[in-house]
Scaffold this active site. Structure first.
Site, PDB file in Angstrom:
ATOM      1  N   ASP A   1       6.326   0.389   7.155  1.00  0.00           N
ATOM      2  CA  ASP A   1       4.912   0.117   6.855  1.00  0.00           C
ATOM      3  C   ASP A   1       4.371   1.173   5.896  1.00  0.00           C
ATOM      4  O   ASP A   1       3.771   2.143   6.327  1.00  0.00           O
ATOM      5  CB  ASP A   1       4.125   0.112   8.163  1.00  0.00           C
ATOM      6  CG  ASP A   1       2.663  -0.247   7.993  1.00  0.00           C
ATOM      7  OD1 ASP A   1       2.309  -0.840   6.964  1.00  0.00           O
ATOM      8  OD2 ASP A   1       1.875   0.065   8.899  1.00  0.00           O
TER       9      ASP A   1
ATOM     10  N   HIS B   1       0.850  -1.190   0.000  1.00  0.00           N
ATOM     11  CA  HIS B   1       0.000   0.000   0.000  1.00  0.00           C
ATOM     12  C   HIS B   1       0.886   1.239   0.000  1.00  0.00           C
ATOM     13  O   HIS B   1       1.981   1.252   0.572  1.00  0.00           O
ATOM     14  CB  HIS B   1      -0.992  -0.003   1.164  1.00  0.00           C
ATOM     15  CG  HIS B   1      -0.395  -0.055   2.535  1.00  0.00           C
ATOM     16  ND1 HIS B   1       0.078   1.068   3.192  1.00  0.00           N
ATOM     17  CD2 HIS B   1      -0.212  -1.090   3.394  1.00  0.00           C
ATOM     18  CE1 HIS B   1       0.510   0.725   4.397  1.00  0.00           C
ATOM     19  NE2 HIS B   1       0.365  -0.571   4.545  1.00  0.00           N
TER      20      HIS B   1
ATOM     21  N   ASP C   1      -0.015   4.317   1.121  1.00  0.00           N
ATOM     22  CA  ASP C   1      -0.344   5.316   2.141  1.00  0.00           C
ATOM     23  C   ASP C   1       0.349   4.998   3.459  1.00  0.00           C
ATOM     24  O   ASP C   1       0.828   3.883   3.686  1.00  0.00           O
ATOM     25  CB  ASP C   1      -1.862   5.402   2.336  1.00  0.00           C
ATOM     26  CG  ASP C   1      -2.471   4.077   2.783  1.00  0.00           C
ATOM     27  OD1 ASP C   1      -2.064   3.016   2.259  1.00  0.00           O
ATOM     28  OD2 ASP C   1      -3.361   4.081   3.644  1.00  0.00           O
TER      29      ASP C   1
ATOM     30  N   GLU D   1      -5.013   1.794   2.441  1.00  0.00           N
ATOM     31  CA  GLU D   1      -5.061   0.605   3.289  1.00  0.00           C
ATOM     32  C   GLU D   1      -5.210   0.973   4.750  1.00  0.00           C
ATOM     33  O   GLU D   1      -5.876   0.276   5.517  1.00  0.00           O
ATOM     34  CB  GLU D   1      -3.787  -0.220   3.070  1.00  0.00           C
ATOM     35  CG  GLU D   1      -3.786  -1.593   3.754  1.00  0.00           C
ATOM     36  CD  GLU D   1      -3.270  -1.583   5.182  1.00  0.00           C
ATOM     37  OE1 GLU D   1      -3.418  -2.604   5.877  1.00  0.00           O
ATOM     38  OE2 GLU D   1      -2.714  -0.549   5.629  1.00  0.00           O
ATOM     39  N   GLU D   2      -4.607   2.091   5.153  1.00  0.00           N
ATOM     40  CA  GLU D   2      -4.594   2.469   6.564  1.00  0.00           C
ATOM     41  C   GLU D   2      -5.909   3.084   7.033  1.00  0.00           C
ATOM     42  O   GLU D   2      -6.078   3.316   8.232  1.00  0.00           O
ATOM     43  CB  GLU D   2      -3.449   3.453   6.837  1.00  0.00           C
ATOM     44  CG  GLU D   2      -2.052   2.897   6.575  1.00  0.00           C
ATOM     45  CD  GLU D   2      -1.603   1.897   7.619  1.00  0.00           C
ATOM     46  OE1 GLU D   2      -2.428   1.487   8.462  1.00  0.00           O
ATOM     47  OE2 GLU D   2      -0.426   1.518   7.586  1.00  0.00           O
TER      48      GLU D   2
ATOM     49  N   GLU E   1       3.783  -6.453   3.936  1.00  0.00           N
ATOM     50  CA  GLU E   1       3.556  -5.875   5.264  1.00  0.00           C
ATOM     51  C   GLU E   1       4.633  -6.372   6.232  1.00  0.00           C
ATOM     52  O   GLU E   1       5.247  -7.427   6.023  1.00  0.00           O
ATOM     53  CB  GLU E   1       2.176  -6.281   5.791  1.00  0.00           C
ATOM     54  CG  GLU E   1       1.000  -5.645   5.064  1.00  0.00           C
ATOM     55  CD  GLU E   1       0.679  -4.248   5.564  1.00  0.00           C
ATOM     56  OE1 GLU E   1       1.509  -3.668   6.288  1.00  0.00           O
ATOM     57  OE2 GLU E   1      -0.402  -3.743   5.223  1.00  0.00           O
TER      58      GLU E   1
END
Length: 389
Positions: A110, A78, A80, A142-143, A167
């Site tokens: 992350d 991801h 973001d 995603e977050e 991840e």
């Protein structure tokens, strides 16, 4: 345009803020990150498809493909990050700082830092004939809402057989994780003078009964469901926050509860919500109050990739670790819905995620690149056998 060095890519991605947040004042576009990745991957010969997220201005996914065929490998991450508090950092969150054998910056662990490692792994193969496609997938939000992964699942993209999401797992493969639901219950009763309970209908007392029902339901679920793969082997429910009433001498007219549920693989989220709804309807009838129940967001289902999946077995061989479980949720279930057998495997440590002075240990960089190279060789440079039915 020459593709920058691994370290320069890392720095450039950190310098492109892409915070996603449920609070609009903190939410940012991820397009600067998408455009950087598309530029580098396009230069390497990937066909880059930037896909805007419907209803989410300034947000997009990137699907970058090298080669063709029915199988292949997705390497995903991801774009973001979570919000941060720069004043609590010892380093600039939005730039790469090398210190103490670590690369510091927001998203280093992350998980923006995964993309330069992918590019480093694929550099030496771009001129070789790919028997199956390699797809680099970069998602939005995603977050916060998982809108990027949900959009991909709805469209059935990308088409591939195997997917690795980078991840932070400390380079240990993960094939299962719990899901997460975040829910809200609103109760509307009737205010009145506290000296005479008959003058009103207390939303707070009704909520007391609702909480008792939820705790009882949690107990029933935990008796029924147990998975020893997890350190907490049962589904959990956390009553997170409650708000209600306005004065001690008034019967409470409104009360709201927010809570989360973390279901195990095999638990159906629709059934869980139906169980809750039935309990709430009984309380509403008994207490003569209005009860509204709704999810705070659609929720993330559990991940459950079979232990005998070829990708799981390959990653176990390459890392020397058996595929295990984690407590946090990822985009993996949406990839499984799109027909891919999905594994979570990345160089960072979850303890460093969402923290001030987030970092990626430099001694994880080369081992990650080596693993990715071997996955590319196994699933893209070699012809895959036709699956038997």
């Amino acid at each position: 345009m020459a593709v920058p060095s691994l370290k320069a890519q890392f720095d450039a991605l950190l310098k492109a803020p892409s915070i996603s947040c449920t609070q609009p004042e903190f939410d940012q576009s991820n397009m600067p990150v998408i455009n950087l990745l598309a530029g580098w991957l396009g230069e390497m010969g990937f066909a880059c498809d930037i896909q805007p997220i419907e209803g989410e201005p300034g947000k997009a996914n990137l699907v970058a493909t090298l080669g063709s065929g029915p199988g292949g490998l997705v390497l995903a991450g991801h774009t973001d990050t979570v919000p941060c508090n720069p004043e609590k950092w010892n380093f600039d969150p939005f730039a790469l700082t090398e210190a103490d054998g670590r690369w510091y910056g927001l998203g280093s662990c992350d998980m923006k830092g995964f993309f330069p490692l992918i590019i480093e792994a694929v550099r030496g193969y771009v001129d070789q004939p790919f028997q199956q496609p390699l797809i680099i997938l970069a998602t939005a939000d995603e977050e916060s809402s998982m809108s990027g992964a949900r959009a991909l699942a709805a469209s059935g993209q990308p088409k591939a057989r195997h997917a690795v999401i980078g991840e932070p797992t400390g380079l240990k493969p993960v094939r299962v994780h719990k899901g997460i639901l975040m829910e809200r219950v609103d109760i509307i009763g009737q205010a009145g003078h506290s000296s005479d309970p008959s003058l009103g209908r207390s939303a707070l007392e009704a909520m007391h009964q609702v909480i008792a029902e939820l705790i009882d339901l949690r107990g029933q679920w935990q008796k029924r469901w147990n998975d020893p793969l997890f350190s907490v082997p049962v589904p959990t429910m956390n009553l997170g926050c409650i708000h209600g009433g306005d004065n001690p001498n008034r019967i409470c007219a409104k009360c709201a509860l927010e809570f989360d549920i973390r279901p195990l693989p095999g638990m159906d989220t629709d059934e869980l919500r139906a169980d809750i709804q039935r309990r709430l309807e009984l309380v509403a009838a008994q207490r003569q109050v209005e009860i509204a129940y709704k999810p705070l967001f659609p929720g993330v289902p559990p991940l459950d990739t079979p232990a005998n999946a070829p990708l799981v077995q390959a990653c176990e061989q390459l890392t020397g670790h058996s595929a295990g479980s984690v407590a946090f949720a990822t985009e993996g279930p949406y990839f499984n819905q799109a027909g891919m057998q999905t594994l979570i495997l990345g160089p960072g440590d979850i303890d460093q995620a969402h923290q001030p002075d987030e970092y990626l240990a430099m001694d994880r960089i080369q081992p990650t690149v080596d693993i990715l190279k071997q996955l590319i060789e196994r699933f893209c440079l070699s012809a895959e056998p036709t699956p038997t039915t």
